[in-house]
Design an enzyme around this catalytic site. Structure first.
Site: not given
Ligand code: NVA
Ligand code: CP
Length: 304
Positions: A104, A131, A134, A220, A260, A288
């Site tokens: 990540r 992502h 998800q 989101d 998500c 998930r």
């Molecule tokens: N769009 C959000 C998703 C978090 C799971 C981010 O990238 O922070």
């Molecule tokens: N939705 C998601 O990816 O959550 P986290 O940021 O908690 O991993």
């Protein structure tokens, strides 16, 4: 067979995704009946997190532990990545010691470079661009509630972010109609590149139009990780794009609502929406675990 990675949704075919989703549901049902097959005996997943996580970390780690393997958590703070060791070197080193790598991070090309130099499967656990893990869980949740999503209408409302980009790829692969409602200047970056998504995806600045008759409504956060400095402007511009009861009333009567998570109540979603019968957000989060078990099983079989 060559090594497979899951860096973006389109790394799998539509047929592979459907097979994987069916397997995820099967694993979920077996787990509910007390059966946790040892899918990952003696296997190790290394997880690199350059951004925060609750769901992604816990679901991957749990998947490996329940399957009889293990997972190692690395952050830049306590690994050599944070002291400038190149991702290309990290990829080659980790490939000697573990069976798969999940990452990540911020820039999407970091994951692409990791995969280029890794000799084990690499999984994108979220980048600024995509992502995909998800959206696997989202699709599992939709299929479980309503059957195949082909031919259905999905409304994306809010920011054209990493989740939105992944939905654009999913629309083309799984053959659903996606209407993206975002403010001018926040259009999803994947749209021009996703030529196969043309015909599946339309853009609008009107959330009412997007949600009209939709079978699935998704939103989101307005401020993704790494965008904190732009938070005030984003909240102001996106305020008309909140998913609330009035907006959801435009959707099809049996529409589902997904997010998500983490959710910011009073921003992209009104607090009441998360508790409506339309909302499947908790199951979506729980899926998930099952979707990632099916993904890990699929990827670990590649390259053998
Ligand atoms: N769009 C959000 C998703 C978090 C799971 C981010 O990238 O922070
Ligand atoms: N939705 C998601 O990816 O959550 P986290 O940021 O908690 O991993």
């Amino acid at each position: 067979m060559s090594i497979r990675h899951f860096i973006q949704f389109a790394d799998l075919s539509g047929a592979e995704i459907r097979t994987l989703l069916a397997r995820a549901t099967e694993l979920k049902q077996r787990r509910a009946a007390g059966d946790r097959p040892r899918l990952f005996e003696h296997k190790v997943l290394t997880m690199i997190f350059e951004k925060s996580s609750t769901r992604t970390r816990v679901s991957f780690e749990t998947a490996m532990i329940e399957g009889g393997g293990g997972a190692i958590f690395l952050s830049p703070r306590d690994s050599q990545l944070g002291r400038g060791e190149p991702v290309e070197d990290t990829a080659r080193v980790l490939s000697q010691m573990c069976d798969a790598i999940m990452v990540r991070t911020f820039a999407h090309d970091i994951v692409e470079r990791l995969a280029q130099f890794a000799s084990v499967p690499v999984i994108n656990g979220l980048t600024d661009r995509f992502h995909p893990c998800q959206v696997l869980a989202d699709m599992q949740t939709y299929f479980e509630h309503r059957g195949d999503i082909a031919g259905r209408k999905v409304a994306w409302v809010g920011d054209g972010n990493n989740m939105c980009n992944t939905y654009i790829e999913a629309a083309a692969l799984l053959d659903f109609e996606l209407v993206v409602a975002v403010p001018a200047g926040f259009e999803p970056s994947a749209l021009p590149a996703a030529s196969s998504a043309q015909g599946h995806v339309t853009l609008t600045e009107d959330p009412m139009e997007a949600v009209q008759g939709a079978d699935l409504v998704v939103t989101d956060v307005w401020v993704s990780m790494g965008q904190e400095e732009d938070a005030a402007r984003r909240r102001q511009v996106m305020a008309p794009f909140q998913v609330n009861s009035a907006l959801l009333a435009r959707a099809a009567p049996r529409a589902l609502f997904m997010h998500c998570l983490p959710a910011h109540r009073g921003e992209e979603v009104a607090a009441e929406v998360l508790e409506l019968p339309h909302s499947v957000v908790w199951e979506e989060a729980g899926n998930r675990l099952h979707a990632q078990k099916a993904l890990l099983e699929f990827l670990l079989q590649s390259g053998r």
